[in-house]
Design an enzyme around this catalytic site. Structure first.
Site: not given
Ligand code: SF4
Length: 334
Positions: A85, A109, A112
């Site tokens: 994306e 995370c 996310c």
């Molecule tokens: S893409 Fe998502 S999982 Fe990866 S560092 Fe960024 S916020 Fe964290």
């Protein structure tokens, strides 16, 4: 390829050096990505280029434009079928590209969508740069700012990210000012220090999201490897070396990290640093985690300001088009 690499490879093919300038002009200024259409290059050389090179422009699978703020979100397909994306948004009137650096993300995370979908691979420098070109070609906007804040952790794809930056700032390509580029990272101390030594003075944004390791461990699993103290120590050194203000990103989650004590602790952690804190109320649609009340959000900001820390509340752009990182891709995967 960097300018120097392009000059070298076409020289080996017997093509004059000045053709490199012409090719880059077509790619970066006219957004022409097919060699046959580069009409100021001789037919023979166009054929040679076609036989030896390709422009890995990602293909648009889905495009959504926000009716609220014109934020445009693209879901792109890469040559190997993977999807990523990119987002075009308007910040202080300037077109800003938010670009991805990995397919998926290994950081995982809790809040996310990308992190939940797992990690597939790093993007090449070409795949990173071509997101900017694809956005410009489609939107007819000139991208003025770039944030490495899309899918993936940029500092875990360090070499390709650095190469993409060196390409984008070159006077023969996009000629972007280095101060218009921001690297947003969850905080990998040794890579932050390496970045400080590159002499590039990029903007650095650290996704802190919690003021104690205990809380941060719960939402960013990588925190178990690098503590807040280590990350902020590296950020301090980066800030001293670059003389740039570091941005601290802090997602506000109801009854998790929105307490007065969190704000005071955050202020203590950041005291003496040249920082700016972006407070981002969490997007409950993506995470299932709740957004604090407006009163709590404002209070958190005021507490930081009272303690001498500059802070602002940032509301998500493109709220009506699932502009948060990873949402479109996840929908496409299912
Ligand atoms: S893409 Fe998502 S999982 Fe990866 S560092 Fe960024 S916020 Fe964290």
């Amino acid at each position: 390829m960097t300018y120097e690499e392009l000059v070298e490879v076409i020289r080996k093919l017997g093509v004059e050096r000045y053709r490199a300038d012409q090719i880059l002009d077509w790619l970066y200024k006219k957004h022409v990505f097919v060699f046959e259409e580069m009409t100021n290059i001789s037919k023979q050389h166009r054929q040679l280029l076609k036989e030896n090179f390709s422009v890995p422009l990602p293909q648009i699978i889905t495009k959504r434009v926000s009716s609220l703020d014109s934020t445009t979100k693209y879901l792109y397909q890469l040559e190997d079928g993977n999807t990523i994306e990119s987002v075009l948004l308007f910040h202080e009137g300037y077109a800003t590209a938010c670009i991805s650096t990995q397919v998926g993300c290994p950081v995982k995370c809790a809040f996310c969508a990308t992190g939940q979908s797992g990690f597939v691979r790093n993007l090449s420098a070409a795949e990173i740069v071509s997101q900017v070109l694809a956005i410009e070609a489609d939107s007819k906007q000139t991208v003025r700012n770039i944030v490495y804040m899309g899918m993936g952790e940029p500092l875990l794809n360090y070499e390709n990210v650095l190469k993409s930056i060196r390409i984008l700032i070159h006077e023969r390509t996009k000629n972007l000012g280095v101060r218009r580029i921001t690297i947003s990272t969850v905080g990998i101390p040794d890579k932050i220090l390496q970045l400080a030594g590159e002499g590039l003075d990029l903007n650095l944004a650290i996704s802190l999201h919690a003021a104690s390791d205990e809380k941060r461990d719960k939402i960013i699993p990588m925190n178990k490897k690098y503590s807040i103290e280590e990350i902020l120590h590296a950020a301090r050194l980066y800030q001293e070396k670059s003389d740039r203000r570091v941005t601290i990103e802090y997602i506000l989650i109801k009854e998790f990290n929105d307490f007065d004590e969190d704000a005071r602790r955050l202020a203590r952690l950041l005291s003496g640093m040249k920082v700016f804190v972006n407070l981002i109320p969490i997007n409950p649609v993506v995470t299932g985690l709740e957004k604090p009340t407006q009163w709590k959000i404002n209070r958190f900001k005021e507490l930081l300001i009272d303690h001498g820390i500059e802070a602002e509340v940032r509301y998500e752009k493109g709220a009506d088009i699932e502009a948060a990182c990873g949402q479109l891709r996840i929908r496409n995967l299912h």
